[in-house]
Design a protein around this motif. Structure first.
Motif, PDB file in Angstrom:
ATOM      1  N   GLY A   1       1.008  -0.912  -0.396  1.00  0.00           N
ATOM      2  CA  GLY A   1      -0.303   0.148   0.152  1.00  0.00           C
ATOM      3  C   GLY A   1       0.998   1.351   0.064  1.00  0.00           C
ATOM      4  N   HIS A   2       1.388   1.575  -0.894  1.00  0.00           N
ATOM      5  CA  HIS A   2       2.696   2.700  -1.109  1.00  0.00           C
ATOM      6  C   HIS A   2       1.727   3.856  -1.251  1.00  0.00           C
ATOM      7  N   PHE A   3       0.780   3.518  -2.227  1.00  0.00           N
ATOM      8  CA  PHE A   3       0.217   4.734  -3.013  1.00  0.00           C
ATOM      9  C   PHE A   3      -0.467   4.397  -2.913  1.00  0.00           C
ATOM     10  N   GLU A   4      -1.457   5.586  -2.391  1.00  0.00           N
ATOM     11  CA  GLU A   4      -3.393   5.705  -2.780  1.00  0.00           C
ATOM     12  C   GLU A   4      -3.376   5.756  -4.093  1.00  0.00           C
ATOM     13  N   ILE A   5      -4.506   5.248  -4.573  1.00  0.00           N
ATOM     14  CA  ILE A   5      -5.247   5.286  -5.282  1.00  0.00           C
ATOM     15  C   ILE A   5      -6.464   6.143  -5.642  1.00  0.00           C
ATOM     16  N   ARG A   6      -6.662   6.823  -6.920  1.00  0.00           N
ATOM     17  CA  ARG A   6      -7.580   7.845  -7.520  1.00  0.00           C
ATOM     18  C   ARG A   6      -8.023   7.494  -9.039  1.00  0.00           C
ATOM     19  N   PHE A   7      -9.194   7.921  -9.155  1.00  0.00           N
ATOM     20  CA  PHE A   7      -9.676   8.107 -10.141  1.00  0.00           C
ATOM     21  C   PHE A   7      -9.952   9.340 -10.778  1.00  0.00           C
ATOM     22  N   ASP A   8      -9.280   9.913 -11.277  1.00  0.00           N
ATOM     23  CA  ASP A   8     -10.369  10.897 -11.914  1.00  0.00           C
ATOM     24  C   ASP A   8      -9.960  12.499 -11.848  1.00  0.00           C
ATOM     25  N   SER A   9      -9.248  12.357 -10.416  1.00  0.00           N
ATOM     26  CA  SER A   9      -9.549  13.386  -9.762  1.00  0.00           C
ATOM     27  C   SER A   9      -8.116  14.636  -9.819  1.00  0.00           C
ATOM     28  N   ASP A  10      -7.820  14.222 -10.923  1.00  0.00           N
ATOM     29  CA  ASP A  10      -6.918  15.311 -11.251  1.00  0.00           C
ATOM     30  C   ASP A  10      -5.812  15.057 -12.814  1.00  0.00           C
ATOM     31  N   PHE A  11      -7.033  15.147 -13.833  1.00  0.00           N
ATOM     32  CA  PHE A  11      -7.503  14.920 -14.839  1.00  0.00           C
ATOM     33  C   PHE A  11      -5.883  15.619 -15.083  1.00  0.00           C
ATOM     34  N   GLU A  12      -6.165  15.955 -15.208  1.00  0.00           N
ATOM     35  CA  GLU A  12      -4.657  17.631 -16.612  1.00  0.00           C
ATOM     36  C   GLU A  12      -3.496  17.805 -15.411  1.00  0.00           C
ATOM     37  N   GLY A  13      -3.452  17.611 -13.649  1.00  0.00           N
ATOM     38  CA  GLY A  13      -2.205  17.175 -13.710  1.00  0.00           C
ATOM     39  C   GLY A  13      -1.789  15.838 -14.253  1.00  0.00           C
ATOM     40  N   VAL A  14      -2.778  15.092 -14.727  1.00  0.00           N
ATOM     41  CA  VAL A  14      -1.984  13.611 -15.551  1.00  0.00           C
ATOM     42  C   VAL A  14      -1.185  14.266 -16.803  1.00  0.00           C
ATOM     43  N   ILE A  15      -2.207  14.580 -17.184  1.00  0.00           N
ATOM     44  CA  ILE A  15      -1.891  14.649 -18.979  1.00  0.00           C
ATOM     45  C   ILE A  15      -0.285  15.361 -19.017  1.00  0.00           C
ATOM     46  N   ASP A  16      -0.640  16.721 -17.779  1.00  0.00           N
ATOM     47  CA  ASP A  16       0.829  17.366 -17.870  1.00  0.00           C
ATOM     48  C   ASP A  16       1.726  16.904 -17.611  1.00  0.00           C
ATOM     49  N   ALA A  17       1.820  15.962 -16.599  1.00  0.00           N
ATOM     50  CA  ALA A  17       2.708  15.122 -16.299  1.00  0.00           C
ATOM     51  C   ALA A  17       2.947  13.722 -17.375  1.00  0.00           C
TER      52      ALA A  17
END
Length: 205
Positions: free
Chosen positions: A65-81
């Motif tokens: 459980g190293h990471f917290e997994i979220r769906f669609d909470s920061d789409f723009e942050g993902v595409i920018d990254a």
């Protein structure tokens, strides 16, 4: 591979969805290039759900459980990254028209992100397009070891749970082949796509 250039600097939403439904997707030469071209590969990468494999070391990371997994909470942050320059990759095919087009797809429910968070920071993720019962993976990124890989595992789990039939990776890489990705010829891919487009699946609850 087909590479006709799209007119203008924008990608109309209806054109983009029709392209995916016919096995075509857009790319750009670089982030600074204002145009896009359309790609229809002779062979297509997919991850068959019944052949999906999680490496032992990654399964251990997920259990811890190293990471917290979220769906669609920061789409723009993902595409920018995904578009950022980083070690080993000095350029990207995600230009301004592509970013704008996929952000709009997200707003209307046809593009989604899977995100890995740690201590309130976005450290990995992926995004793609959903249409019918097909999901088209576009890009992924990691700022911490295994972050994007964990997102891929959670993506496959969600697609299975929600009745998707096809996970398209566009191309295969050694990285994706470790998870069971395979190349299929265009005619076989188009048959798989046609079947997946006959029904509907919902990515988000």
């Amino acid at each position: 591979m087909t590479r006709p250039y799209a007119p203008g600097y924008g990608i109309p939403t209806d054109l983009l969805l029709k392209a995916y439904a016919s096995g075509v997707f857009p790319m750009a030469e670089s982030a600074s290039d204002p145009e896009v071209f359309w790609v229809r590969p002779e062979t297509r990468g997919i991850i068959p759900f019944d052949g999906f494999h999680v490496p032992h070391s990654l399964a251990k990371t997920i259990r811890q459980g190293h990471f917290e997994i979220r769906f669609d909470s920061d789409f723009e942050g993902v595409i920018d990254a995904c578009a950022e320059r980083r070690a080993g990759r000095l350029s990207t095919w995600i230009n301004a028209p592509i970013r704008e087009a996929y952000t709009h797809l997200h707003r209307i429910g046809n593009a989604h992100s899977v995100e890995a968070w740690r201590d309130g920071e976005l450290v990995g993720g992926l995004y793609g397009v959903s249409l019918g019962r097909a999901f088209f993976g576009e890009s992924m990124f990691s700022r911490e070891t295994d972050a994007s890989k964990v997102c891929l595992v959670h993506l496959v789990q969600r697609l299975r749970e929600r009745g998707f039939l096809l996970l398209d990776t566009q191309f295969t890489t050694d990285h994706l082949k470790r998870f069971g990705a395979v190349d299929v010829p265009r005619d076989k891919y188009e048959k798989l796509l046609a079947k997946a487009l006959l029904g509907e699946a919902t990515f988000t609850p």
